[in-house]
Scaffold this motif. Sequence first.
Motif, short mmCIF file in Angstrom:
data_model
loop_
_atom_site.label_atom_id
_atom_site.label_comp_id
_atom_site.label_asym_id
_atom_site.label_seq_id
_atom_site.Cartn_x
_atom_site.Cartn_y
_atom_site.Cartn_z
N THR A 11 65.10 36.00 15.82
CA THR A 11 64.36 35.50 14.67
C THR A 11 63.48 36.59 14.07
O THR A 11 63.09 36.49 12.92
CB THR A 11 63.47 34.33 15.09
N GLY A 12 63.16 37.60 14.84
CA GLY A 12 62.27 38.64 14.35
C GLY A 12 60.84 38.35 14.73
O GLY A 12 60.43 37.20 14.81
N ARG A 65 71.39 38.24 30.52
CA ARG A 65 71.87 36.86 30.58
C ARG A 65 70.90 36.04 31.42
O ARG A 65 70.40 36.53 32.44
CB ARG A 65 73.25 36.79 31.25
N VAL A 66 70.67 34.83 31.01
CA VAL A 66 69.84 33.91 31.79
C VAL A 66 70.71 32.71 32.16
O VAL A 66 71.15 31.98 31.28
CB VAL A 66 68.61 33.43 31.00
N VAL A 67 70.96 32.53 33.45
CA VAL A 67 71.70 31.34 33.86
C VAL A 67 70.73 30.39 34.57
O VAL A 67 69.87 30.82 35.32
CB VAL A 67 72.91 31.66 34.77
N SER A 68 70.87 29.11 34.27
CA SER A 68 69.99 28.10 34.86
C SER A 68 70.76 27.29 35.88
O SER A 68 71.89 26.90 35.63
CB SER A 68 69.46 27.15 33.79
N LEU A 104 63.53 29.16 22.61
CA LEU A 104 62.28 29.77 23.07
C LEU A 104 62.53 30.98 23.96
O LEU A 104 61.80 31.96 23.92
CB LEU A 104 61.42 28.74 23.80
N ILE A 105 63.57 30.89 24.80
CA ILE A 105 63.90 32.04 25.66
C ILE A 105 64.27 33.24 24.79
O ILE A 105 63.88 34.38 25.08
CB ILE A 105 65.06 31.71 26.62
N ARG A 106 65.03 32.99 23.74
CA ARG A 106 65.39 34.09 22.83
C ARG A 106 64.14 34.69 22.20
O ARG A 106 63.99 35.90 22.11
CB ARG A 106 66.32 33.58 21.72
N ASN A 107 63.23 33.82 21.76
CA ASN A 107 61.99 34.31 21.18
C ASN A 107 61.18 35.11 22.20
O ASN A 107 60.63 36.16 21.90
CB ASN A 107 61.13 33.14 20.69
N LEU A 108 61.14 34.57 23.42
CA LEU A 108 60.37 35.23 24.47
C LEU A 108 60.99 36.59 24.79
O LEU A 108 60.28 37.56 25.04
CB LEU A 108 60.29 34.34 25.71
N ALA A 109 62.31 36.64 24.81
CA ALA A 109 62.99 37.91 25.08
C ALA A 109 62.56 38.96 24.06
O ALA A 109 62.28 40.12 24.42
CB ALA A 109 64.50 37.73 25.05
N ARG A 130 72.90 34.15 26.58
CA ARG A 130 73.04 35.59 26.40
C ARG A 130 71.93 36.08 25.51
O ARG A 130 71.72 35.56 24.42
CB ARG A 130 74.38 35.92 25.74
N LEU A 131 71.20 37.10 25.97
CA LEU A 131 70.07 37.62 25.20
C LEU A 131 70.39 39.01 24.66
O LEU A 131 71.35 39.64 25.06
CB LEU A 131 68.82 37.69 26.07
N GLY A 132 69.52 39.46 23.77
CA GLY A 132 69.67 40.82 23.26
C GLY A 132 70.84 40.92 22.30
O GLY A 132 71.50 39.96 22.00
#
Lengths: 180, 276
Positions: B266-267, B245-248, A122-127, B259-261
């Motif tokens: 998914t599109g 990056r998102v660290v929890s 979900l975080i990836r989707n939200l990003a 890691r984002l971006g």
Amino acid sequence: MQDVVLALLAKEPSHGYDLRRRLAAALGPLGETLNAGQVYVTLTRLEKAGLVVQEREDAPVRGPRRKVYALTASGQERVAAWLAETTGPRADVTEFHLKLVAAAESGLADPLALVAARRRELIRNLAEAQRAALAHDANSEAGLLLEGVALRLQADLRWLEACERTWAARAPRGKGGGDG
Amino acid sequence: MSRDGLRVRGRSQRRGAKDGPDAGPADRHPGEAAGTALRAVGLSRTYGRGENLVRAVDGVDLDVPAGQTFAVTGPSGCGKSTLLQLFGGLDRPTEGEVWLGGRRVDHLGERALARLRRRAVGFVFQSFHLMDELTAAENVELPALLAGASPRTARRRAAGLLDRVGVADRARHLPSKLSGGQRQRVAIARALVNEPLVVLADEPTGNLDSAATHDVLRLFDELRAAGQTLVVVTHDERVAATADRVVSLRDGALADDIRLGGDGGTGLGTLLGWED
């Protein structure tokens, strides 16, 4: 529905009545909309598909020996696949909830691991939605739609936090053992 | 000497990002060019002792590459604000090390630490922490003056930054005359005035409505594009989702690292439900 019934059978063979009771417990007031016959219809279909078989109960606590339903090997496989599959950004809250319940009951998957995987997804989707939203004027038509998409994802993520809290509190592990 | 090293490094990093191919040795990706901006090694902060021992931060190892934006998330009480304070030298670890731009800083003396905070770190807080008696421009100039810039240089930098964050027309207003979003943008300009190695933001959108949050996120996005290293503590998933990056954190320890971006997700079609 089929997947949920299968997953609830993963722990041990059960009768239809027992399955319905467990579903009702997991669903609360939402379970009241569950038709009494629905579980039996589903079980019949699963049996036809070769995913469950009927067995005689071994040793009933009381009363006559009743029919219980048990998973076949392909039924087991399907449960494992259902628990492992990612559900997509628009997945149903109820289905994911039941997945967690079934995972915990059957011991086939760790609910907290499912929550963590879903959170990552979900975080990836939200990003993605946020990146698109930042590139558009918030007052444009596109911006408005992206705002809606992002808010829905945010709501799902907040609910996952609640899932994490609840299932962490129920987890048998994690008590006492500070560092692992 | 090493203090100057920090500043030079911060500048070359920014130049590498802005000027592109003609920037000489820094023409690689800004994240690669300047190495690690911030590093935590076995970082712990405990309070109390015995029965009452609280592990606010519990054995955190983290490398923040220069030019990247990190979000630190987690439920309240998970230790994320304490972690940020350790990063910025506002608090000292019980155990472990903090490195800023290749220099270990957790055991510096008070004066050296204060100097470091002024020059190498820019802070952004939830409630802005602007000085009420000073105008927007003066608020931005102040840390530059404290770090030794001439009044002229400080004025020039402040004017440029206020323009960059979109509040140039409010430069002579007192904070009380500004909206929350404008105040936070002034605070961000202030955080940038000494060209810090890293900007640390603690719930920067916590007091903002959604429109102002949008503005701040856009600004962070521009900073990222310019190669500014940024660590944001937030409980807002939408803020976190704009980071690299998102660290929890859970109970003071790292629980997840996303890691984002980059590699395609998914599109948007999937998000809108057009997959079938």
